[in-house]
Scaffold this active site. Structure first.
Site, PDB file in Angstrom:
ATOM      1  CG  ASN A 188      50.723 -39.142 -24.935  1.00  0.00           C
ATOM      2  OD1 ASN A 188      51.699 -38.661 -24.358  1.00  0.00           O
ATOM      3  ND2 ASN A 188      50.611 -40.434 -25.163  1.00  0.00           N
ATOM      4  CG  ASN A 190      50.134 -41.584 -28.982  1.00  0.00           C
ATOM      5  OD1 ASN A 190      49.482 -40.696 -28.440  1.00  0.00           O
ATOM      6  ND2 ASN A 190      49.934 -42.865 -28.728  1.00  0.00           N
ATOM      7  CE  LYS A 191      45.597 -39.988 -27.714  1.00  0.00           C
ATOM      8  NZ  LYS A 191      46.666 -40.709 -26.998  1.00  0.00           N
ATOM      9  CB  ILE A 192      45.667 -35.974 -34.615  1.00  0.00           C
ATOM     10  CG1 ILE A 192      45.759 -35.494 -36.059  1.00  0.00           C
ATOM     11  CG2 ILE A 192      44.682 -35.163 -33.781  1.00  0.00           C
ATOM     12  CD1 ILE A 192      44.526 -35.801 -36.872  1.00  0.00           C
ATOM     13  CB  VAL A 193      46.874 -31.664 -32.043  1.00  0.00           C
ATOM     14  CG1 VAL A 193      47.377 -30.479 -31.238  1.00  0.00           C
ATOM     15  CG2 VAL A 193      46.432 -31.195 -33.426  1.00  0.00           C
TER      16      VAL A 193
END
Length: 377
Positions: A188, A190-193
């Site tokens: 998604n 907002n995730k780190i990747v």
């Protein structure tokens, strides 16, 4: 001049991702098949240390299909941490099953292994074992899998690891996502990747991977006409988004390091404030530092800090509201609840994006300390 808004965890993309995306576009591989999709899946499996990965439209889709692969059906019970994002529980409900929520441990904010073991033991005595257990690796830190797996194995209950927030984290040197029947990753925004949206199911079980791949493409049979022997889903990730993901995965180590630096900066700059404590780092592993989270002295203090950050155009959020406190799940069984409720009432997440600058961090710290100074005054 007005300072630009600071977001909680925005996408961090560069020319690396742009180049791979345009190459995929120019090749005309824009549908949910293509060489970038294959390469993205192979790299995800390699990073997690498993044999198979299936790229899907979201982490929620991966959870849904993982539960199907675990045999979850209407009327079944699934044990789920209460302290999590709604998608973890929603996927259970999609199948007409019912979640039983479990409290967290204050040592890692993840599901309490003792509560989980006690619940399995009691249900075994009553002949009411759950069909599956879902764990969640909260805020980029793995749950304590040694006792969890021991309990699940003792009663023959499959484990699904919701590692949506934890790509790149480890538990006793083993990658997040590699535990149980299947792991779930999220990409998604907002995730780190990120791939702008999307998820991956990872597993060592070839039959699970085959079943999930089949169901994710409308369960079409391999014949010339459109033949369907079971109901399927339109859950595959596009080749274009997979190309973006390939670029992101190349940069994963540097993005983890950037978030670690942010965590250490906040802890050093704010750790002396009365009543402030940060998400504990468990000794059994290394997190990916997805979000820097802290607890403050009271719910009122937390709300004042959030308001103070908002006045400075800085996005921050409360920690997850536990599922047993959500109106949609008011009728579900809850075991414990005091720990996860406290984590919500006093917890907040600070801006933690991997492109955050030193100046951005200083703005966040100044805003938090300003609220603290007002309270002291």
């Amino acid at each position: 001049m007005t300072e630009p808004r600071i977001y909680l965890s925005p996408p961090d993309v560069t020319d690396v991702e742009r180049k791979l995306l345009l190459e995929a576009f120019d090749s005309n591989w824009v549908a949910p098949v293509g060489p970038d999709l294959d390469a993205f899946e192979a790299r995800c499996a390699e990073l997690v240390g498993v044999r198979h990965a299936v790229a899907l439209s979201s982490g929620t889709a991966a959870l849904h299909l993982a539960l199907i692969a675990a045999g979850v059906r209407r009327g079944d019970t699934v044990l789920v941490p209460s302290f999590t994002f709604a998608a973890t529980a929603n996927a259970v409900m999609y199948l007409g099953a019912r979640p039983v929520f479990l409290d967290s441990t204050p040592e890692s904010w993840n599901v309490d292994p003792q509560i989980l073991a006690d619940e399995l033991r009691g249900r075994a005595v009553r002949g009411q074992l759950p069909r599956a257990v879902i764990t969640v690796d909260m805020y980029g830190q793995c749950a304590d899998y040694r006792p969890i797996l021991e309990a699940c194995d003792r009663y023959g209950v499959p484990l699904i690891e919701d590692a949506a927030e934890a790509l790149g984290a480890t538990y006793r040197d083993r990658p997040a996502g590699s535990f149980g029947l299947a792991g779930v990753l999220s990409f998604n925004g907002n995730k780190i990747v990120t791939t702008g949206g999307g998820g991956v199911l990872v597993t060592d079980d070839g039959s699970v991977a085959s079943q999930v791949r089949h169901l994710s493409t409308q369960a079409r049979e391999p014949v010339a006409h459109y033949e369907h022997r079971t109901v399927g889903y339109n859950y595959r990730l596009s080749n274009l988004l997979a190309a973006v993901g390939r670029g992101q995965l190349q940069r994963l180590p540097s993005m983890i390091e950037a978030r670690r630096v942010t965590f250490e900066h906040y802890r050093a700059a704010l750790g002396d404030l009365p009543g402030v404590s940060f998400l504990p780092v468990a000794g059994y592993g290394v997190p990916n530092w997805w979000l820097t989270c802290l607890l403050v002295g009271s719910p009122a203090t937390r709300d004042r800090i959030l308001a103070g950050l908002a006045r400075e155009d800085i996005e921050a959020r409360p920690t997850w509201k536990p599922m047993h406190l959500q109106p949609a799940y008011r009728d579900c069984v809850m075991r414990g609840g005091a720990v996860s409720a406290d984590l919500f009432h006093r917890g907040l997440c600070l801006p933690s994006g991997s492109a955050l600058t030193g100046h951005d961090r200083d703005r966040v710290v100044a805003a938090v300390r300003s609220v603290a100074a007002e309270q002291e005054g």
